[in-house]
Design a protein around this motif. Structure first.
Motif, PDB file in Angstrom:
ATOM      1  N   SER A   5     -13.203  -2.756 -23.600  1.00 44.43           N
ATOM      2  CA  SER A   5     -12.652  -2.949 -22.288  1.00 44.43           C
ATOM      3  C   SER A   5     -12.571  -1.856 -21.387  1.00 44.43           C
ATOM      4  CB  SER A   5     -11.166  -3.683 -22.222  1.00 44.43           C
ATOM      5  OG  SER A   5     -11.092  -5.175 -22.977  1.00 44.43           O
ATOM      6  N   CYS A  55     -10.717   0.546 -25.555  1.00 39.62           N
ATOM      7  CA  CYS A  55     -10.928   0.574 -24.159  1.00 39.62           C
ATOM      8  C   CYS A  55     -11.347   2.186 -23.567  1.00 39.62           C
ATOM      9  CB  CYS A  55      -9.546   0.109 -23.427  1.00 39.62           C
ATOM     10  SG  CYS A  55      -8.206   0.982 -23.870  1.00 39.62           S
ATOM     11  N   ASP A  59     -11.845  -4.382 -16.230  1.00 38.74           N
ATOM     12  CA  ASP A  59     -11.099  -5.231 -16.714  1.00 38.74           C
ATOM     13  C   ASP A  59      -9.761  -4.978 -16.232  1.00 38.74           C
ATOM     14  OD1 ASP A  59     -12.920  -6.776 -18.429  1.00 38.74           O
ATOM     15  OD2 ASP A  59     -13.185  -4.802 -19.835  1.00 38.74           O
ATOM     16  N   LEU A  83      -5.320  -6.571 -24.008  1.00 36.03           N
ATOM     17  CA  LEU A  83      -6.485  -6.933 -24.705  1.00 36.03           C
ATOM     18  C   LEU A  83      -6.413  -8.346 -25.249  1.00 36.03           C
ATOM     19  CD1 LEU A  83      -7.675  -3.266 -25.927  1.00 36.03           C
ATOM     20  CD2 LEU A  83      -8.380  -4.470 -23.836  1.00 36.03           C
TER      21      LEU A  83
END
Length: 261
Positions: free
Chosen positions: A2, A28, A50, A120
């Motif tokens: 992400s 991420c 995101d 997430l």
């Protein structure tokens, strides 16, 4: 993996947050850093993220205005607000805006890991859903009023005003931090950055400035002056005074032409 857009006007804060994110172990990465909300929106016009992780107080466009703008997008990203202010109006806004989380500076690794882990998980469930996720596009956030005046003023200016009013009494970093709604560690970092000296050194200098005034303009005994500026031990006061001014209280008084009874 992400993607995260990091928005904060202070580079050293962004660097610190980047390290915390790297250490938290979540899948991420930061794809862009911006110094204010306007810069973030311009980047988002041609890119996607995101998660938007944003400071509250910034020049040009602050975090509150950024969140408002993001909520008008067709597919708004998850938003995490990060602030040095532990104050209800900011938290209230975050709740009404339905942001993913509200973290206080300095952000601990455990808190960041918990925050990103929750986001997430939610993103994974949304992407795995066959139905179109609901959108908040065009939804205006509820009006919640203007920030109190004390929150629109520089926190360091507030801190200095409080210190000056509290002296010559005892004043601690924790006490001042509570008064200006900042985390003590963050206030310490911010104070050093903006005042070019440590919190303790500033308090010491202010005590000595008052002592200089009393030495030059009154005939009070040096022991009385020491007590007046918060020192019960005369020797300790004299050593501190010399360390700051380069001379003892007696030497300074003589130079000013005053006589001590």
């Amino acid at each position: 993996m992400s993607s995260i857009l990091l928005v904060d006007d202070e580079r050293w804060v962004r660097t610190a947050l980047r390290k915390v994110i790297e250490r938290c172990g979540q899948p991420c990465r930061i794809v862009r850093e911006c110094a204010n909300g306007q810069e973030a929106l311009e980047w988002l016009a041609n890119h996607e993220a995101d998660v938007v992780m944003t400071d509250v107080r910034m020049p040009v466009m602050d975090g509150i205005a950024l969140v408002q703008a993001l909520r008008e997008r067709a597919n708004p990203p998850e938003v995490v607000m990060i602030s040095g202010y532990d104050d209800f109006p900011y938290l209230q806004f975050a709740l009404r805006a339905q942001v993913a989380d509200y973290l206080l500076k300095p952000v601990e690794v455990e808190d960041m890991s918990r925050c990103l882990g929750s986001i997430l998980d939610r993103l994974a469930k949304t992407k795995g859903n066959d139905t179109e996720p609901p959108t908040t596009a065009g939804t205006r956030l509820p009006a919640w009023g203007v920030l109190p005046e004390e929150m629109t003023e520089s926190p360091i200016r507030q801190a200095v005003r409080y210190i000056d009013a509290a002296l010559p009494g005892d004043v601690s970093l924790q006490e001042v931090a509570a008064q200006v709604h900042l985390n003590p560690s963050y206030l310490s970092q911010l104070f050093k950055q903006q005042m070019n000296m440590n919190f303790i050194d500033y308090v010491l200098e202010q005590r000595m400035a008052r002592a200089k005034q009393l030495l030059a303009q009154t005939s009070m005994r040096i022991s009385e002056i020491a007590e007046r500026v918060g020192y019960s031990d005369l020797a300790y006061f004299s050593n501190a005074y010399k360390r700051v001014t380069g001379m003892t209280p007696t030497e300074y008084r003589r130079r000013c032409g005053s006589s001590s009874p």
